[in-house]
Design a protein around this motif. Sequence first.
Motif, PDB file in Angstrom:
ATOM      1  N   PHE A   1      39.510  47.318  28.570  1.00 42.35           N
ATOM      2  CA  PHE A   1      39.539  46.773  27.217  1.00 42.35           C
ATOM      3  C   PHE A   1      39.237  47.785  26.111  1.00 42.35           C
ATOM      4  O   PHE A   1      39.774  47.666  25.007  1.00 42.35           O
ATOM      5  CB  PHE A   1      38.644  45.541  27.127  1.00 42.35           C
TER       6      PHE A   1
ATOM      7  N   GLN B   1      36.116  37.192  26.467  1.00 42.77           N
ATOM      8  CA  GLN B   1      34.744  37.598  26.796  1.00 42.77           C
ATOM      9  C   GLN B   1      34.421  38.956  26.182  1.00 42.77           C
ATOM     10  O   GLN B   1      33.358  39.157  25.582  1.00 42.77           O
ATOM     11  CB  GLN B   1      34.560  37.657  28.313  1.00 42.77           C
ATOM     12  N   TYR B   2      35.342  39.902  26.339  1.00 38.31           N
ATOM     13  CA  TYR B   2      35.117  41.253  25.809  1.00 38.31           C
ATOM     14  C   TYR B   2      35.022  41.231  24.291  1.00 38.31           C
ATOM     15  O   TYR B   2      34.220  41.963  23.695  1.00 38.31           O
ATOM     16  CB  TYR B   2      36.247  42.178  26.253  1.00 38.31           C
TER      17      TYR B   2
ATOM     18  N   PRO C   1      37.533  45.682  34.031  1.00 36.26           N
ATOM     19  CA  PRO C   1      37.668  45.332  32.607  1.00 36.26           C
ATOM     20  C   PRO C   1      36.907  46.268  31.670  1.00 36.26           C
ATOM     21  O   PRO C   1      37.340  46.512  30.544  1.00 36.26           O
ATOM     22  CB  PRO C   1      37.099  43.911  32.542  1.00 36.26           C
ATOM     23  N   LYS C   2      35.789  46.806  32.136  1.00 41.24           N
ATOM     24  CA  LYS C   2      34.998  47.700  31.289  1.00 41.24           C
ATOM     25  C   LYS C   2      35.736  49.000  30.983  1.00 41.24           C
ATOM     26  O   LYS C   2      35.438  49.669  29.989  1.00 41.24           O
ATOM     27  CB  LYS C   2      33.655  48.011  31.965  1.00 41.24           C
TER      28      LYS C   2
ATOM     29  N   GLN D   1      38.202  40.755  37.249  1.00 43.02           N
ATOM     30  CA  GLN D   1      36.744  40.684  37.317  1.00 43.02           C
ATOM     31  C   GLN D   1      36.321  40.781  38.781  1.00 43.02           C
ATOM     32  O   GLN D   1      36.551  39.866  39.570  1.00 43.02           O
ATOM     33  CB  GLN D   1      36.244  39.369  36.720  1.00 43.02           C
TER      34      GLN D   1
END
Length: 415
Positions: free
Chosen positions: A399, A36-37, A395-396, A216
């Motif tokens: 990654f 996704q990232y 996650p922000k 998430q």
Amino acid sequence: MKAPLRILFNDSHSNYGAGKAAAQGGPMIFADLFVQYSKDAPYHLTSVFFKSEPDATGVRLHKTSSKPQHDLFDVVYNRADLSVSYKQDYTKKAFLAFLSPWLEQIERLFDEARPDVVFLNGYALTNYLLFAIAKKRNIPVCIQHAGIWKNEINISAGSAFSPSIKKIFIGLEKDLVQHATHHVFLNSFSKERFLAAHKLHENDLYESSIIPLPIQTPAIIRPVTLKKKSKDTIRIGGVSRWDAIKNHSAFLRLAEYIAEEKIPATVSVVTNPFNGVASTFRDSYAAHIDIVAPMNTKKLAVFYRSCDVLLLPSKFETAGGVVMEAIIQGVPAIISDSVGWVPDYQSLGLHSLIVSPQASGKMLYAAIETLFNNKEAYIKRFASFQSKIIPRHDPKKIFPKYEKIFTSLSKKHHG
């Protein structure tokens, strides 16, 4: 215009095809979030799926999709053929010769993908093959250590591996440890255990970082509550794949103790049982434990909320994402002293909720009693867990750290 960085990584079947499987386990959850990232990241991603087909002969490479910034490849093989080899008596040279058809297809993969960096999401034999070709071509390798393969082999292998194959596999992991360009550990606990397992020191690694497992987080994080009243039945939950390292014996010891003492409690475990276990264990487990079929993330959240407490008794676990998943849903967790959450539990005053993987059913239930007998104190401590630790796994935040590693490795490689 500068060409994007080309990253090759082993993807998860939870990202595979139209009918995607639910992501279960740290590497699969990581793969989902990483893909996704990557859609907005400044690199071209090549996903590699190792796909077993029962009628496959040999090994073949197949490009299944080519999208802007993302190519997908299958490496197709027959798992039964590989499993047979695991029980044979090989020298390392002979076993690598046996793997030559695999290595030929991985060479083809590298020819087509032209990676600047190889990123290994966890480790197993298939990932070693990616590493071997990257090493041969002097391409930097970043590995995220989702576990310790040596521990998995020694604890879980049973009769699946011959003594010579065990020795070879442990040696292959050590070879990767000493030659990978960058190592990512999920926490200091797993890093220390990893180095100790291979009798290595930190200076034996080229470079290393500690980056938590991304999780998430849903829009709502539910406050931890302890609903049980004196006469209520406690529902004790577990979420673990069927593997010796996950220690399903502990769930059974607890359930048997509850039955013997006529305690108003039940044990429910999300798992897919019974491969490779004796019939006596299988029958007793089925008689004492409510076995729940694996499910998608949304349904799993409902399962957590149906429980009063989660138990993670693993013999070894680098991160144990189920602990955070439960706590996000407002359910407290009891862990073994071989789980990566131990330092966090100690820092938050949750020492009494850490148990030995060998603990008796009585001792396991004593930890549960301690939790419910000290409700107010533990609710406050789990509130601290939610406020201090959950944001660390965003996650922000995570990654971009990987992106910096990949960029740095590529610059060093290209000089």
